[in-house]
Motif scaffolding. Structure first.
Motif, PDB file in Angstrom:
ATOM      1  N   ARG A  79       3.377   1.930  -1.590  1.00  0.00           N
ATOM      2  CA  ARG A  79       3.883   2.306  -2.916  1.00  0.00           C
ATOM      3  C   ARG A  79       3.068   3.452  -3.522  1.00  0.00           C
ATOM      4  NH1 ARG A  79       4.296  -3.905  -5.237  1.00  0.00           N
ATOM      5  NH2 ARG A  79       5.773  -4.687  -3.661  1.00  0.00           N
ATOM      6  N   THR A  80       1.787   3.516  -3.163  1.00  0.00           N
ATOM      7  CA  THR A  80       0.924   4.576  -3.708  1.00  0.00           C
ATOM      8  C   THR A  80       0.351   5.488  -2.621  1.00  0.00           C
ATOM      9  OG1 THR A  80      -0.967   3.046  -3.651  1.00  0.00           O
ATOM     10  CG2 THR A  80       0.277   3.193  -5.708  1.00  0.00           C
ATOM     11  N   TRP A  81       0.569   5.140  -1.343  1.00  0.00           N
ATOM     12  CA  TRP A  81       0.028   5.911  -0.208  1.00  0.00           C
ATOM     13  C   TRP A  81       0.853   7.174  -0.020  1.00  0.00           C
ATOM     14  CZ3 TRP A  81       1.424   7.553   4.754  1.00  0.00           C
ATOM     15  CH2 TRP A  81       0.363   7.793   5.645  1.00  0.00           C
ATOM     16  N   ARG A  82       0.201   8.334  -0.072  1.00  0.00           N
ATOM     17  CA  ARG A  82       0.929   9.601   0.041  1.00  0.00           C
ATOM     18  C   ARG A  82       0.379  10.409   1.216  1.00  0.00           C
ATOM     19  NH1 ARG A  82       1.373  12.910  -5.310  1.00  0.00           N
ATOM     20  NH2 ARG A  82      -0.860  13.152  -4.899  1.00  0.00           N
ATOM     21  N   LYS A  90       0.824  -1.206   0.000  1.00  0.00           N
ATOM     22  CA  LYS A  90       0.000   0.000   0.000  1.00  0.00           C
ATOM     23  C   LYS A  90       0.858   1.256   0.000  1.00  0.00           C
ATOM     24  CE  LYS A  90      -3.891   2.150   2.436  1.00  0.00           C
ATOM     25  NZ  LYS A  90      -4.870   1.993   3.552  1.00  0.00           N
TER      26      LYS A  90
END
Length: 213
Positions: free
Chosen positions: A176-179, A174
């Protein structure tokens, strides 16, 4: 005749030089260049460190106001310091909800120290239940942003609370795209400012406000 020519030349040269000198004397003084955000932040941090080292309480309020002004302008490091000062009661009355509010803003703006603090809020919340997934995400994000001490915090969280490598693997995927900047802000609800009610809340150990992750 020669003397008159030399005297006239001397007076004429003096007059030409005197005009700009007098003109410069009448000019207003140049305005001071305003401090940059970085300079103001450095000044506030130096004052904070000096006050902490001397254990002086005389100028804490001024230091807090300096950080607060920068925080309100959107500086993430100042937002983290405001949250810290609310949490410790440095220069301002202790307020756990204001501490969480500013720490949350700083964490979402990318400040690693605030991300660690927010991870602990999800791990050991003052109100409500723990959310170990979000604690992991914030602490791991702080570690990836250079907070080496957060790496040990992540290991302790996994070993004591999560205990599932399948779940850890899913959380890492998660990430990898969790900002941080995409996360919704923490919602804070305050109780009515009623003196008798506030006194009872303090006596029975209830917080004057709640926040929802």
């Amino acid at each position: 005749m020669l003397r008159l020519i030399l005297l006239a030349s001397f007076l004429l040269g003096f007059g030409i030089l005197a005009v700009p000198i007098d003109a410069r004397a009448d000019e207003p003084p140049a305005a001071e260049t305003p401090l940059t955000t970085e300079e103001r932040l450095a000044r506030a941090k130096a004052a904070y460190e000096k006050a902490s080292a001397s254990l002086s309480i005389s100028n804490w309020e001024a230091i807090f106001q300096e950080f607060l002004a920068l925080a309100q302008e959107g500086n993430a490091e100042a937002q983290q310091m405001v949250g810290r000062m609310y949490r410790l009661g440095d220069g301002v009355e202790f307020d756990r909800c204001e501490a969480v509010f500013w720490t949350d803003k700083a964490a979402r703006a990318g400040n690693p120290s605030a991300q660690v603090a927010l991870g602990y809020q999800y791990w050991y919340p003052d109100t409500g239940g723990s959310d170990y997934d979000l604690a992991y995400l914030w602490l791991k994000t702080a570690a990836l942003n250079g907070k080496d001490d957060a790496k040990e915090d992540v290991r302790r969280l996994v070993n004591t609370k999560i205990k599932s490598w399948v779940q850890v693997s899913a959380l890492d995927k998660k990430l990898r795209t969790w900002r941080p900047e995409d996360q919704p802000p923490i919602h804070i609800t305050r109780l009515p400012n009623i003196w008798g009610l506030n006194v009872l809340m303090v006596i029975f150990g209830y917080p004057p406000c709640t926040y929802v992750f």
